[in-house]
Design an enzyme around this catalytic site. Structure first.
Site, PDB file in Angstrom:
ATOM      1  N   GLN A 109       0.851  -1.188   0.000  1.00 24.90           N
ATOM      2  CA  GLN A 109       0.000   0.000   0.000  1.00 24.90           C
ATOM      3  C   GLN A 109       0.889   1.242   0.000  1.00 24.90           C
ATOM      4  O   GLN A 109       1.677   1.453   0.916  1.00 24.90           O
ATOM      5  CB  GLN A 109      -0.934   0.032   1.207  1.00 24.90           C
ATOM      6  CG  GLN A 109      -1.951   1.158   1.125  1.00 24.90           C
ATOM      7  CD  GLN A 109      -2.776   1.320   2.384  1.00 24.90           C
ATOM      8  OE1 GLN A 109      -2.247   1.698   3.421  1.00 24.90           O
ATOM      9  NE2 GLN A 109      -4.067   1.038   2.297  1.00 24.90           N
ATOM     10  N   TYR A 184      -7.464  11.302   3.632  1.00 25.70           N
ATOM     11  CA  TYR A 184      -6.019  11.481   3.504  1.00 25.70           C
ATOM     12  C   TYR A 184      -5.727  12.495   2.397  1.00 25.70           C
ATOM     13  O   TYR A 184      -6.632  13.000   1.733  1.00 25.70           O
ATOM     14  CB  TYR A 184      -5.345  10.138   3.238  1.00 25.70           C
ATOM     15  CG  TYR A 184      -5.228   9.276   4.471  1.00 25.70           C
ATOM     16  CD1 TYR A 184      -4.154   9.417   5.345  1.00 25.70           C
ATOM     17  CD2 TYR A 184      -6.204   8.325   4.773  1.00 25.70           C
ATOM     18  CE1 TYR A 184      -4.050   8.633   6.492  1.00 25.70           C
ATOM     19  CE2 TYR A 184      -6.110   7.549   5.916  1.00 25.70           C
ATOM     20  CZ  TYR A 184      -5.034   7.698   6.769  1.00 25.70           C
ATOM     21  OH  TYR A 184      -4.934   6.934   7.902  1.00 25.70           O
ATOM     22  N   ARG A 232      -7.694   2.312  -2.562  1.00 30.85           N
ATOM     23  CA  ARG A 232      -8.457   2.410  -1.318  1.00 30.85           C
ATOM     24  C   ARG A 232      -9.432   3.565  -1.509  1.00 30.85           C
ATOM     25  O   ARG A 232      -9.015   4.716  -1.694  1.00 30.85           O
ATOM     26  CB  ARG A 232      -7.504   2.677  -0.159  1.00 30.85           C
ATOM     27  CG  ARG A 232      -8.140   2.501   1.212  1.00 30.85           C
ATOM     28  CD  ARG A 232      -8.004   1.077   1.683  1.00 30.85           C
ATOM     29  NE  ARG A 232      -8.212   0.958   3.119  1.00 30.85           N
ATOM     30  CZ  ARG A 232      -9.320   0.493   3.678  1.00 30.85           C
ATOM     31  NH1 ARG A 232     -10.341   0.145   2.921  1.00 30.85           N
ATOM     32  NH2 ARG A 232      -9.404   0.374   4.976  1.00 30.85           N
ATOM     33  N   ARG A 321     -15.865  -5.641   9.692  1.00 31.70           N
ATOM     34  CA  ARG A 321     -16.622  -6.552  10.549  1.00 31.70           C
ATOM     35  C   ARG A 321     -17.377  -7.604   9.724  1.00 31.70           C
ATOM     36  O   ARG A 321     -18.573  -7.805   9.875  1.00 31.70           O
ATOM     37  CB  ARG A 321     -17.569  -5.777  11.459  1.00 31.70           C
ATOM     38  CG  ARG A 321     -16.850  -4.723  12.318  1.00 31.70           C
ATOM     39  CD  ARG A 321     -17.717  -4.224  13.434  1.00 31.70           C
ATOM     40  NE  ARG A 321     -17.938  -5.296  14.420  1.00 31.70           N
ATOM     41  CZ  ARG A 321     -18.751  -5.183  15.464  1.00 31.70           C
ATOM     42  NH1 ARG A 321     -19.431  -4.064  15.654  1.00 31.70           N
ATOM     43  NH2 ARG A 321     -18.902  -6.191  16.302  1.00 31.70           N
ATOM     44  N   GLY A 343      -9.267  -7.289   8.731  1.00 29.53           N
ATOM     45  CA  GLY A 343      -8.244  -6.451   9.331  1.00 29.53           C
ATOM     46  C   GLY A 343      -7.969  -6.926  10.739  1.00 29.53           C
ATOM     47  O   GLY A 343      -7.176  -7.831  10.987  1.00 29.53           O
ATOM     48  N   CYS A 367     -12.490 -11.199  17.354  1.00 27.98           N
ATOM     49  CA  CYS A 367     -12.120  -9.797  17.549  1.00 27.98           C
ATOM     50  C   CYS A 367     -13.253  -9.114  18.300  1.00 27.98           C
ATOM     51  O   CYS A 367     -14.427  -9.315  17.987  1.00 27.98           O
ATOM     52  CB  CYS A 367     -11.898  -9.141  16.191  1.00 27.98           C
ATOM     53  SG  CYS A 367     -11.797  -7.339  16.239  1.00 27.98           S
ATOM     54  N   CYS A 386      -2.773  -6.823  19.691  1.00 25.55           N
ATOM     55  CA  CYS A 386      -4.188  -7.175  19.801  1.00 25.55           C
ATOM     56  C   CYS A 386      -4.542  -7.457  21.251  1.00 25.55           C
ATOM     57  O   CYS A 386      -3.785  -8.120  21.963  1.00 25.55           O
ATOM     58  CB  CYS A 386      -4.486  -8.402  18.936  1.00 25.55           C
ATOM     59  SG  CYS A 386      -6.184  -9.011  19.075  1.00 25.55           S
ATOM     60  N   GLU A 436     -13.739 -22.270  39.897  1.00 25.20           N
ATOM     61  CA  GLU A 436     -14.622 -21.118  39.773  1.00 25.20           C
ATOM     62  C   GLU A 436     -15.766 -21.265  40.769  1.00 25.20           C
ATOM     63  O   GLU A 436     -16.429 -22.305  40.818  1.00 25.20           O
ATOM     64  CB  GLU A 436     -15.160 -21.018  38.341  1.00 25.20           C
ATOM     65  CG  GLU A 436     -16.332 -20.067  38.149  1.00 25.20           C
ATOM     66  CD  GLU A 436     -16.051 -18.637  38.613  1.00 25.20           C
ATOM     67  OE1 GLU A 436     -16.966 -18.031  39.216  1.00 25.20           O
ATOM     68  OE2 GLU A 436     -14.928 -18.133  38.380  1.00 25.20           O
TER      69      GLU A 436
END
Length: 670
Positions: A109, A184, A232, A321, A343, A367, A386, A436
């Site tokens: 990119q 951008y 993009r 998503r 991503g 995620c 992450c 637990e």
């Protein structure tokens, strides 16, 4: 053999280049993955991309690589092809060879520039603060960007072509131009809001898009017509005002690019030579659209992909998503996308495509769309990683290695820290007993994940349950561990993740039966009446307030400080902005510098910042003022001769990320 998701694994061509499947890695920033002295990828960066190729992704699109270093000079942190071209090609070749070993393709990119959206501390000198026209900086209105000259624009376009040539020499299969997207620099040229030029790069539609056209023409002239160049592209900006985005479903005047121009521009740019469009929507002024938090629905860009598919005849690439393979498959079937971008889901689980192909969906680590480990760290200059995958971007140096020496580990507490410790110890081959005291694993994730927009928290619990079962961790439910149990046992290490309990306010009238803590209401929303006041505008109180409002309640939140959500910086920027805007859009009233004084039959009496008092009418009062760490058991045994560790909320009430990271670090080194 019949395979439900076979369409996701059919080849597709971008130009004449064939990609083995429909999954691509969406571009993300790369701090910590670059040698700042050369601008080339370091060993950690090479491994980072190689692991995603190994995980089955058909196409890797790298994070931004800056094409030029003179006009818009900046402090280091991202790849820069022109800083040391020899080193960039040398180390880039190592990267592309690693990726190609897994039959994946990789595009570099190329960034035309940042313009007004560059973080001020990254600007190397005042003259480097550039834009199409004089304009204030996105982050600091006191920083004014100067207008680029025509000679500088031509130089930057030439740099894009030269950088593409370096990429081709390094073995990259194509490039992605960054970007007529997100506001951008190249996008700023296209938007009348930021471009008031009177020359050939401003004014008319053709002039505003001239730079983007000349970039693809220059790259094709330098690298050949068959060298793939994708763009993009954001067909809609969602700019309601400077630094103000429009929300889903909100009616507002678009100040950036609207859909009508978005369609026209897509056709124009494809005709100019772009071989595919990597589509999202949003801008830095509506930043949460470009970096969607959990408050968005899954697949938020797909409707815009459908519009683009109907407008142009090149592949449409869509992220946002779509990690659910059923949604991804539906997107391809419904003509909303040709390729599915991953991503952040590839940060949490680099093996996601392989797990879909092998029908191992329960093994996919979800995620959370929390931004804590990725975007929240990128903006502050830390290494991107992450929240749920501590080894992300340091896979080799910080991975889990099986132990040759057997150990027995006792884990006390089945919250996220306890589950992560048990998982890592299980991966190391240790014998693990997890205790637990309740009848469910998950701890604070259970109430925290009850709002509809936090559903992935419960997916994380399900993932841990599956992993612990696979690793044969011994789980003892409804078992409260005591000091004597520990002293009289023979484990090699004791790891306590005993959690925290809600702070109870000593408030007059709290004995009334309409006062609840936030976790109790989260677990049973039906106990809340129609008029609710929440004490505490931290993340717990604010998210609960939004959820209750979405369920039709009238909600007021009172906060004794002058800050909401703990203040700017306490949670990642896109999340902060979107949650604030959602609360405002949904008419959730927030009173700051307001102190709760007394619960009355009518509601909650509060003291306002001007010294006056008022009663907020409510039939339900909810407290969300924080938690006390439950470290009683740890304090009873910490001076014993045992190897003992305290983790999670029991050590310090923080967030999911640090609970997992601390647990991973301790367990990995046991």
């Amino acid at each position: 053999m019949e395979h439900k998701y076979s369409k996701l694994f059919t080849p597709i061509k971008i130009g004449k280049l064939e990609i083995k499947n429909r999954y691509f890695m969406a571009p993300m920033a790369t701090p910590g993955l670059v040698d700042p002295t050369t601008g080339a990828y370091n060993e950690r960066g090479i491994e980072y991309y190689a692991q995603r190729a190994k995980g089955g992704t058909g196409l890797i699109v790298t994070g931004i690589c800056k094409a030029e270093k003179i006009v818009e000079s900046m402090n280091g942190g991202i790849p820069m092809a022109s800083l040391n071209p020899g080193a960039f090609v040398r180390d880039g070749k190592t990267l592309t060879e690693r990726v190609h070993a897994y039959d994946a393709k990789i595009f570099l990119q190329l960034g035309f520039g940042f313009g007004r959206v560059m973080v001020p501390n990254a600007i190397k000198n005042g003259a480097a603060a550039v834009a199409p026209s004089p304009v204030e900086n996105r982050w600091d209105k006191n920083v004014i960007h100067r207008e680029l000259t025509i000679e500088e624009i031509k130089s930057m376009i030439k740099s894009m072509a030269q950088a593409a040539a370096h990429a081709k020499r390094a073995g990259f299969d194509g490039v992605e131009v960054h970007a007529v997207h997100e506001g951008y620099l190249l996008d700023q040229f296209t938007l009348e809001l930021f471009n008031q030029r009177k020359d050939q790069y401003g004014g008319s539609f053709e002039n505003r898009y001239r730079a983007a056209v000349e970039v693809v023409e220059a790259i094709k002239a330098e690298c050949g017509q068959d060298f793939p160049v994708i763009l993009r592209y954001s067909p809609k900006s969602f700019i309601k005002g400077i630094r103000q985005g429009g929300l889903p479903g909100e009616e507002f005047k678009e100040l950036g690019r609207d859909i009508e121009e978005g369609i026209k521009a897509a056709k124009y740019l494809v005709k100019a030579g772009y071989d595919a469009l990597d589509v999202d929507v949003g801008s830095y002024d509506a930043w949460y659209w470009s970096h969607p938090p959990m408050y968005f629905d899954d697949g938020l860009y797909l409707p815009f992909g459908k519009i683009m598919k109907e407008a142009v005849d090149v592949p449409i690439m869509i992220a946002g998503r779509v990690d659910n393979p059923d949604l991804a498959l539906q997107a391809i079937d419904d003509g909303e996308a040709d390729m599915i971008g991953l991503g952040r889901p590839l940060l949490s689980d680099p093996q996601l495509p392989n797990k879909v192909r092998r029908r191992k969906l329960k093994d996919i680590r979800p995620c959370l769309s929390c931004h804590d480990g990725c975007m929240g760290r990128v903006k502050t200059g830390y290494v991107m990683t992450c929240a749920v995958n501590p080894a992300c971007s340091r896979e080799v140096e910080y991975g889990i290695v099986a132990s040759i020496k057997p150990k027995k580990i006792m884990v006390i507490g089945g919250g996220v820290a306890g589950m992560e410790v048990a998982r890592v110890c299980g991966e190391k081959g240790y014998e693990v007993d997890l205790y637990e005291k309740s009848n469910r694993l998950g701890g604070s994730l259970i109430p925290g994940g009850m709002p509809t927009f936090k559903r992935n928290d419960h997916k994380l619990i399900a993932w841990y349950e599956n992993q612990l079962k696979t690793l044969k961790v011994n789980i003892h439910m409804e078992t409260a561990v005591t000091k004597d149990m520990i002293i009289n046992s023979d484990y090699d290490a004791y790891i306590l993740g005993t959690g925290a309990t809600p702070i109870k306010l000593s408030l007059k009238g709290s004995e009334l039966n309409n006062v609840y803590d936030a976790s109790k209401v989260s677990m049973d929303i039906s106990i809340a009446g129609n008029e609710v006041v929440i004490i505490g505008a931290g993340l717990v109180g604010a998210e609960l307030g939004l959820w209750l409002k979405m369920e039709g309640k009238k909600v007021t939140i009172v906060e004794m400080t002058d800050k909401i959500f703990g203040g700017e910086g306490a949670i990642p920027f896109p999340n902060y902005d979107m949650l604030r805007d959602l609360l405002n859009f949904n008419n959730v009233k927030i009173l700051t510098e307001t102190k709760a004084k007394e619960v009355t039959a009518e509601g909650l009496k509060v003291g306002l910042k001007d010294g006056s008092e008022q009663v907020i009418k409510a039939d339900t009062v909810i407290t969300a003022v924080g938690y006390h760490s439950d470290n009683k058991l740890y304090n009873e045994i910490r001076l014993s001769d045992k190897e003992v560790f305290l983790l999670g909320d029991a050590k310090q009430v923080h967030n999911i990320m640090y609970a997992i990271w601390d647990a991973y670090a301790v367990a990995r080194d046991l």
